[in-house]
Design a protein around this motif. Structure first.
Motif, PDB file in Angstrom:
ATOM      1  N   VAL A 291       0.651  -1.644   0.088  1.00  0.00           N
ATOM      2  CA  VAL A 291      -0.033   0.233   0.237  1.00  0.00           C
ATOM      3  C   VAL A 291       0.310   1.392   0.036  1.00  0.00           C
ATOM      4  O   VAL A 291       0.484   2.130   0.580  1.00  0.00           O
ATOM      5  CB  VAL A 291      -1.215   0.036   1.053  1.00  0.00           C
ATOM      6  CG1 VAL A 291      -1.956  -0.751   1.281  1.00  0.00           C
ATOM      7  CG2 VAL A 291      -0.268   0.111   2.398  1.00  0.00           C
ATOM      8  N   SER A 292       2.524   0.929  -0.817  1.00  0.00           N
ATOM      9  CA  SER A 292       2.506   2.232  -0.783  1.00  0.00           C
ATOM     10  C   SER A 292       2.593   3.699  -1.007  1.00  0.00           C
ATOM     11  O   SER A 292       2.358   4.492  -1.091  1.00  0.00           O
ATOM     12  CB  SER A 292       4.173   1.827  -1.311  1.00  0.00           C
ATOM     13  OG  SER A 292       3.570   1.999  -2.995  1.00  0.00           O
ATOM     14  N   SER A 293       1.423   3.144  -2.326  1.00  0.00           N
ATOM     15  CA  SER A 293       1.279   4.914  -2.913  1.00  0.00           C
ATOM     16  C   SER A 293      -0.264   5.225  -1.390  1.00  0.00           C
ATOM     17  O   SER A 293      -0.126   6.345  -2.046  1.00  0.00           O
ATOM     18  CB  SER A 293      -0.056   4.045  -3.581  1.00  0.00           C
ATOM     19  OG  SER A 293      -1.115   3.259  -3.583  1.00  0.00           O
ATOM     20  N   LEU A 294      -0.277   4.673  -1.022  1.00  0.00           N
ATOM     21  CA  LEU A 294      -0.619   6.156   0.130  1.00  0.00           C
ATOM     22  C   LEU A 294      -0.362   6.722   1.280  1.00  0.00           C
ATOM     23  O   LEU A 294      -0.251   6.765   2.408  1.00  0.00           O
ATOM     24  CB  LEU A 294      -1.986   4.675   0.805  1.00  0.00           C
ATOM     25  CG  LEU A 294      -2.641   3.752  -0.258  1.00  0.00           C
ATOM     26  CD1 LEU A 294      -3.789   2.393   0.586  1.00  0.00           C
ATOM     27  CD2 LEU A 294      -4.174   4.429  -0.567  1.00  0.00           C
ATOM     28  N   VAL A 295       1.254   5.967   1.357  1.00  0.00           N
ATOM     29  CA  VAL A 295       1.766   6.161   2.900  1.00  0.00           C
ATOM     30  C   VAL A 295       2.216   7.866   2.283  1.00  0.00           C
ATOM     31  O   VAL A 295       2.032   8.025   1.022  1.00  0.00           O
ATOM     32  CB  VAL A 295       3.645   5.782   2.367  1.00  0.00           C
ATOM     33  CG1 VAL A 295       4.260   5.987   3.405  1.00  0.00           C
ATOM     34  CG2 VAL A 295       3.710   4.081   2.745  1.00  0.00           C
ATOM     35  N   MET A 296       2.051   7.973   3.417  1.00  0.00           N
ATOM     36  CA  MET A 296       1.840   9.882   4.161  1.00  0.00           C
ATOM     37  C   MET A 296       3.365   9.915   4.422  1.00  0.00           C
ATOM     38  O   MET A 296       3.556   9.704   5.450  1.00  0.00           O
ATOM     39  CB  MET A 296       0.458  11.238   3.914  1.00  0.00           C
ATOM     40  CG  MET A 296      -0.552  10.160   2.787  1.00  0.00           C
ATOM     41  SD  MET A 296      -0.007  11.180   1.206  1.00  0.00           S
ATOM     42  CE  MET A 296      -0.706  12.337   1.660  1.00  0.00           C
TER      43      MET A 296
ATOM     44  N   PHE B  74       8.067  16.289  -2.331  1.00  0.00           N
ATOM     45  CA  PHE B  74       9.258  15.102  -1.863  1.00  0.00           C
ATOM     46  C   PHE B  74       8.901  14.254  -1.065  1.00  0.00           C
ATOM     47  O   PHE B  74       9.659  13.400  -1.931  1.00  0.00           O
ATOM     48  CB  PHE B  74      10.604  16.306  -2.449  1.00  0.00           C
ATOM     49  CG  PHE B  74      11.397  15.406  -1.984  1.00  0.00           C
ATOM     50  CD1 PHE B  74      12.668  14.745  -3.664  1.00  0.00           C
ATOM     51  CD2 PHE B  74      12.365  14.883  -1.080  1.00  0.00           C
ATOM     52  CE1 PHE B  74      13.443  13.821  -3.455  1.00  0.00           C
ATOM     53  CE2 PHE B  74      13.435  14.118  -1.310  1.00  0.00           C
ATOM     54  CZ  PHE B  74      13.944  13.571  -2.587  1.00  0.00           C
ATOM     55  N   LEU B  75       8.806  14.626   0.384  1.00  0.00           N
ATOM     56  CA  LEU B  75       8.677  14.209   0.559  1.00  0.00           C
ATOM     57  C   LEU B  75       8.100  12.871   0.447  1.00  0.00           C
ATOM     58  O   LEU B  75       8.079  11.437   1.074  1.00  0.00           O
ATOM     59  CB  LEU B  75       8.304  14.759   2.417  1.00  0.00           C
ATOM     60  CG  LEU B  75       8.952  15.729   2.524  1.00  0.00           C
ATOM     61  CD1 LEU B  75       8.681  15.951   4.150  1.00  0.00           C
ATOM     62  CD2 LEU B  75      10.697  14.919   3.370  1.00  0.00           C
ATOM     63  N   ARG B  76       6.843  12.887   0.110  1.00  0.00           N
ATOM     64  CA  ARG B  76       5.478  11.598  -0.313  1.00  0.00           C
ATOM     65  C   ARG B  76       6.260  11.094  -1.067  1.00  0.00           C
ATOM     66  O   ARG B  76       6.212   9.872  -0.929  1.00  0.00           O
ATOM     67  CB  ARG B  76       4.379  12.830  -0.629  1.00  0.00           C
ATOM     68  CG  ARG B  76       3.747  13.427   0.782  1.00  0.00           C
ATOM     69  CD  ARG B  76       2.510  13.904   0.391  1.00  0.00           C
ATOM     70  NE  ARG B  76       2.317  14.597  -0.962  1.00  0.00           N
ATOM     71  CZ  ARG B  76       2.076  15.871  -0.539  1.00  0.00           C
ATOM     72  NH1 ARG B  76       1.960  16.240   0.525  1.00  0.00           N
ATOM     73  NH2 ARG B  76       2.620  16.677  -2.374  1.00  0.00           N
TER      74      ARG B  76
END
Length: 242
Positions: free
Chosen positions: A116-121, A156-158
């Motif tokens: 679920v890496s695309s949901l990591v914030m 960039f962090l995201r």
């Protein structure tokens, strides 16, 4: 080339290039700049949407390539990028400082987010919140890291947080000469999961800042030894060093 460096480096000396960790910048390497005045700390370039880390590193390499043999390394996330950069540069050695050689050294609690890496914030409010509530109780080093995180660009962090979770080393990484420096109290990347070449007692994830003398000593030792070897202008043909 976008970077912070001190003029006057010798053309005959292989430059040292270091990349900061996630949310960090050149301020992270103030202790290293004292020992290595010609240190180069490149600025991050803008990532493309959902760009894999290996492709980002290939683009960044074109921006920072010194056009001659160099030493490259990084802290945490910066070390992972440095690994991929080294496959595109004439890198004599790659230094990993509180970082990992592959996704297999990532602890399970982080690896579990890979699907679920695309949901990591990375919440931008976290740094000012912590500073507002606890800033006056934090030591200067911790406050400095929080200031860097607060100044970092949110997009960039995201991207970086998602990219490292999806990262798998490119084939060229296995042929690199790598020297891994780790703290024995690192809670982000536990040392028992790594193949660290030098473990520094009492150091945590911010080993380059809290134990800068030990880290600088490792870097100088490796660079001095390699520079003295025959054929030191090429990463090929070096004997293995302990």
């Amino acid at each position: 080339m976008n970077s912070e460096s001190v003029p006057g480096s010798r053309d005959t000396q292989a430059p040292l290039i270091l990349l900061p960790g996630l949310g960090g910048d050149s301020r992270m390497f103030r202790p290293q700049r004292v020992a290595f005045p010609d240190l180069i700390v490149p600025e991050w370039i803008e990532p493309l949407p959902r760009e894999p880390l290996v492709e980002y590193a290939a683009r960044l390499a074109k921006e920072i390539d010194p056009g001659k043999p160099c030493y490259i390394g990084g802290v945490s996330f910066g070390g992972v990028v440095a690994l991929e950069l080294a496959t595109h540069l004439n890198a004599l050695e790659c230094f990993l400082i509180g970082s990992i050689r592959s996704h297999q050294e990532m602890p399970r609690r982080l690896a579990m987010f890979r699907p679920v890496s695309s949901l990591v914030m990375v919440p931008k409010w976290l740094s000012p919140f912590v500073m507002g509530c606890f800033g006056r109780y934090l030591p200067p080093l911790r406050r400095g890291v929080l200031h860097q995180l607060n100044d970092a660009e949110g997009r960039f962090l995201r991207w970086a947080a998602q990219a490292i979770l999806r990262w798998k080393p490119s084939k060229g990484v296995e042929n690199l000469r790598v020297f891994q420096i780790h703290g024995d109290q690192d809670l982000i990347f536990p040392p028992q999961l790594t193949r660290a070449d030098r473990v520094i007692a009492g150091a945590g994830h911010l080993v380059s800042m809290t134990h800068s003398a030990a880290v600088n000593g490792c870097l100088r030792e490796r660079m001095t030894f390699r520079d003295a070897l025959p054929g030191a202008d090429s990463p090929q043909g070096f004997p293995e060093l302990d």
